[in-house]
Motif scaffolding. Structure first.
Motif, short mmCIF file in Angstrom:
data_model
loop_
_atom_site.label_atom_id
_atom_site.label_comp_id
_atom_site.label_asym_id
_atom_site.label_seq_id
_atom_site.Cartn_x
_atom_site.Cartn_y
_atom_site.Cartn_z
N PRO A 75 0.85 -0.97 0.03
CA PRO A 75 -0.06 -0.07 0.09
C PRO A 75 0.92 1.33 -0.07
O PRO A 75 1.90 1.17 0.60
CB PRO A 75 -0.96 0.07 1.43
N ARG A 76 0.44 2.34 -0.56
CA ARG A 76 1.19 3.34 -0.72
C ARG A 76 0.37 4.81 -0.52
O ARG A 76 -0.95 4.78 -1.27
CB ARG A 76 1.87 3.65 -2.02
N SER A 141 5.60 16.94 7.27
CA SER A 141 5.11 16.43 5.80
C SER A 141 3.98 16.76 5.44
O SER A 141 3.43 16.20 4.58
CB SER A 141 5.65 15.09 5.61
N GLY A 149 -1.52 7.52 5.27
CA GLY A 149 -0.33 7.00 5.54
C GLY A 149 0.15 7.50 6.94
O GLY A 149 0.84 6.70 7.66
N ASN A 150 -0.38 8.65 7.60
CA ASN A 150 0.00 8.96 8.95
C ASN A 150 -0.73 8.02 9.73
O ASN A 150 0.06 7.72 10.79
CB ASN A 150 -0.83 10.37 9.01
N ASN A 463 2.48 -6.22 2.22
CA ASN A 463 3.62 -5.45 2.50
C ASN A 463 4.84 -6.33 2.95
O ASN A 463 5.36 -5.87 4.08
CB ASN A 463 3.40 -4.07 3.26
C1 LIG Z 1 10.23 16.74 4.99
C2 LIG Z 1 9.62 15.45 5.68
C3 LIG Z 1 9.11 15.65 7.03
C4 LIG Z 1 8.48 14.62 7.85
N1 LIG Z 1 7.87 14.91 9.07
C5 LIG Z 1 7.37 14.06 10.01
C6 LIG Z 1 6.89 14.43 11.03
O1 LIG Z 1 7.00 15.51 11.64
N2 LIG Z 1 6.24 13.16 11.76
C7 LIG Z 1 6.31 12.11 11.23
O2 LIG Z 1 5.67 11.11 11.99
N3 LIG Z 1 6.86 11.68 9.81
C8 LIG Z 1 7.35 12.66 9.28
N4 LIG Z 1 7.61 12.41 8.01
C9 LIG Z 1 7.66 10.84 7.36
C10 LIG Z 1 6.35 10.77 6.68
O3 LIG Z 1 5.94 12.01 6.21
C11 LIG Z 1 5.26 9.99 7.47
O4 LIG Z 1 5.68 8.83 7.95
C12 LIG Z 1 3.87 9.99 6.80
O5 LIG Z 1 2.96 9.39 7.96
C13 LIG Z 1 4.07 9.00 5.73
O6 LIG Z 1 2.78 9.19 5.13
P1 LIG Z 1 2.55 8.77 3.65
O7 LIG Z 1 1.30 9.03 3.27
O8 LIG Z 1 3.55 9.54 2.93
O9 LIG Z 1 2.83 7.51 3.57
P2 LIG Z 1 3.93 6.42 2.68
O10 LIG Z 1 5.21 6.94 2.72
O11 LIG Z 1 3.23 6.45 1.28
O12 LIG Z 1 3.58 4.92 3.62
C14 LIG Z 1 4.01 4.82 4.65
C15 LIG Z 1 3.68 3.53 4.94
O13 LIG Z 1 2.09 3.34 5.51
C16 LIG Z 1 1.72 2.41 4.59
N5 LIG Z 1 0.47 2.92 3.96
C17 LIG Z 1 0.19 3.90 3.28
N6 LIG Z 1 -1.26 4.15 3.39
C18 LIG Z 1 -1.86 3.22 3.77
C19 LIG Z 1 -3.15 2.79 4.00
N7 LIG Z 1 -4.22 3.61 3.39
N8 LIG Z 1 -3.31 1.58 4.51
C20 LIG Z 1 -2.46 0.75 4.85
N9 LIG Z 1 -1.16 1.06 4.82
C21 LIG Z 1 -0.90 2.37 4.19
C22 LIG Z 1 2.64 2.02 3.47
O14 LIG Z 1 2.58 0.62 3.07
C23 LIG Z 1 4.13 2.49 4.25
O15 LIG Z 1 4.39 1.10 4.99
C24 LIG Z 1 8.44 13.29 7.49
C25 LIG Z 1 8.80 13.14 5.97
C26 LIG Z 1 9.43 14.14 5.25
C27 LIG Z 1 10.03 13.78 3.79
#
Ligand SMILES: Cc1cc2nc3c(=O)[nH]c(=O)nc-3n(C[C@H](O)[C@H](O)[C@H](O)COP(=O)(O)OP(=O)(O)OC[C@H]3O[C@@H](n4cnc5c(N)ncnc54)[C@H](O)[C@@H]3O)c2cc1C
Length: 475
Positions: A75-76, A141, A149-150, A463
């Motif tokens: 999942p992404r 982010s 994702g959060n 995954n």
């Molecule tokens: C500049 C920057 C700042 C950041 N700051 C923070 C911060 O302050 N706090 C923090 O916690 N993180 C932070 N992060 C990390 C990231 O943003 C978090 O981990 C965020 O929650 C990921 O969300 P995403 O939608 O991009 O997930 P992705 O990167 O797409 O996926 C993350 C994980 O979740 C799973 N997933 C995604 N969607 C689903 C779904 N619908 N069902 C089941 N599984 C799913 C994926 O398989 C993967 O394992 C930061 C990253 C960057 C680049």
């Protein structure tokens, strides 16, 4: 355990389920799905196919197909992860939630937002504000990560000190389970112990126990007054030693963040903006306080300011309007991107320790950097003990970088465990930290992890290789 390849006939079946336009096999178009923000070739892998379903029923059909054919599904969300979680390390399908991006309901009476997983976190915050409501999840982010994702990573962020991490605001989830069953856990009840707490088993499960397709998110009344403080200190130790003092001063700040000198200077250069005392100071503390009366907010920031000045701060700058607040937070939020100007490849860590142990943790990191003659800038969420120590590759060749990274990581993790900490506070385990996590787990913990994974996903299609090591381990 072997997985099968995605064949032409499987592509055809996928096209029948979600329509040909939602099935991507062109390598150029799939390239952005082959990585997340981890910034390391080790955690990149081209998917065999990228699929973009539009509803839970379609996902259920896809999951049944993947089980029948033994094809991995990754999942992404927004792909902003920092642990390689959304990268298809064992090939197969990347299932992007980008087309499931609707806010279904904002319930003003019960203070809930019900929404699909593909809505960006920033959009959730903005939409809630329109109704004078507040979503307190606030990862740096927010503009690129999705709420799904959060939830899947149980993201932390800037306001976690006062309001807790993502999971605290999640009251219900609809999940497509690894066998293709669509199951709803929880909902709008504020109290509910009628079951195991499945919502919070799913929160943080990083896509290994099912695919989140709908979320019930708790909102709060929007705090009416907010003030931010930017506090330069001459050096890192004096800055960080003030944090436990702030946290025990009888107030609950919304945020207590820190940035070391390298991070401050990189953010300045990246944003082309000067920050006060950036040349003289060794570290910044950034604090936020909020509340419903101006007096209360002022009293709180004065208490913090006085404490900081008594403990060696060079100055205390108060920002109580949007434009100055924006300037402070932009530098904090941009520092990770800014570090790429010094070193396009780096290894950002996410260690967490009890707040009283932050000074010792930073001291240990400084000593490790000196021992290995490398740069490890640190910044992060000081108020909850979460330190992003980032090992910079700079101009080392691949071989030297590989050796340096693993030697440094081993020492950082060992130091963290000695300080009662853990190896990820918010970014998660993904593919990047599985081996390190296993090294520090007890046999009892491993057995529970494997038993849960096997009970939910006996074919290990969901995954694979993330959080839990590949294979039917606990028979
Ligand atoms: C500049 C920057 C700042 C950041 N700051 C923070 C911060 O302050 N706090 C923090 O916690 N993180 C932070 N992060 C990390 C990231 O943003 C978090 O981990 C965020 O929650 C990921 O969300 P995403 O939608 O991009 O997930 P992705 O990167 O797409 O996926 C993350 C994980 O979740 C799973 N997933 C995604 N969607 C689903 C779904 N619908 N069902 C089941 N599984 C799913 C994926 O398989 C993967 O394992 C930061 C990253 C960057 C680049």
């Amino acid at each position: 355990m072997q997985f099968n390849k995605v064949t032409d006939s499987i592509i055809k079946e996928l096209q029948e389920i979600i329509g040909a336009a939602n099935v991507v096999v062109d390598e150029e178009k799939m390239e952005m799905y082959s990585r997340d923000e981890t910034s390391d070739k080790l955690w990149e892998k081209m998917p065999e196919v990228v699929i973009k379903p539009e509803n839970a029923q379609q996902i259920a059909e896809i999951v049944k197909l993947a089980n029948r054919e033994l094809i991995p599904i990754t999942p992404r969300g927004g792909g902003s992860g920092l642990a390689g979680g959304a990268v298809p390390m064992h090939g197969g399908m990347v299932l992007s939630l980008e087309k499931m991006n609707k806010i279904i309901e904002i319930d003003n009476e019960n203070l809930f937002m019900v929404l699909e997983p593909g809505v960006t976190t920033g959009e959730v915050q903005k939409e809630a504000k329109v109704f004078n409501l507040f979503y307190a999840g606030d990862p740096c982010s927010a503009e690129s990560s999705f709420i799904g994702g959060n939830v899947a990573t149980n993201a932390g962020g800037n306001k976690a000190v006062k309001y807790g991490v993502t999971g605290r605001h999640v009251y219900g989830l609809e999940v497509v389970m690894p066998d293709g069953e669509i199951v709803t856990y929880g909902g709008k009840n504020v109290k509910d112990v009628t079951f195991y707490d499945m919502v919070h088993l799913m929160v943080g499960s990083e896509g290994t126990l099912g695919i989140i397709t709908k979320i019930w998110l708790k909102l709060m009344p929007l705090p009416q007054y907010v003030a931010d403080l930017l506090i330069p200190f001459p050096d890192m130790q004096s800055a960080i030693k003030v944090v436990p003092k702030i946290m025990t001063a009888g107030i609950i700040p919304t945020a207590v963040e820190f940035m070391d000198r390298i991070s401050v200077l990189a953010a300045e250069q990246y944003l082309n903006k000067t920050l006060p005392y950036s040349q003289e100071s060794g570290a910044y503390i950034i604090c936020e306080v909020d509340g419903n009366t101006e007096n209360q907010v002022q009293e709180d920031y004065e208490t913090i300011g006085k404490l900081c000045m008594e403990n060696g701060a060079l100055e205390v700058f108060v920002a109580d309007n949007i434009s100055t607040q924006d300037r402070i937070w932009k530098s904090r939020k941009a520092y990770a991107e800014a570090l790429r100007m010094i070193s396009p490849v780096y290894c950002m860590e996410d260690i967490v320790v009890p707040i009283s142990n932050i000074p010792a943790a930073l001291d240990a990191i400084e000593k490790i950097a000196a021992k290995f003659e490398c740069k490890i800038p640190s910044a992060g969420h000081a108020g909850d003990g979460n330190i992003h120590a980032t090992i910079l590759r700079e101009d080392r060749d691949e071989h030297a970088w590989h050796d340096l990274k693993y030697a440094v990581l081993e020492e950082i993790y060992d130091a963290v465990y000695k300080l009662d900490g853990n190896l990820s506070g918010e970014h998660g385990i993904g593919a990047k930290r599985v081996s390190a996590m296993y090294k520090h787990m007890t046999e009892g913990q491993k057995k529970v992890l494997h038993t849960v994974k096997n009970a939910f996903d006996p074919n290990n299609i969901m995954n694979p290789g993330k959080v839990v090591l590949l294979g039917r381990i606990a028979e």
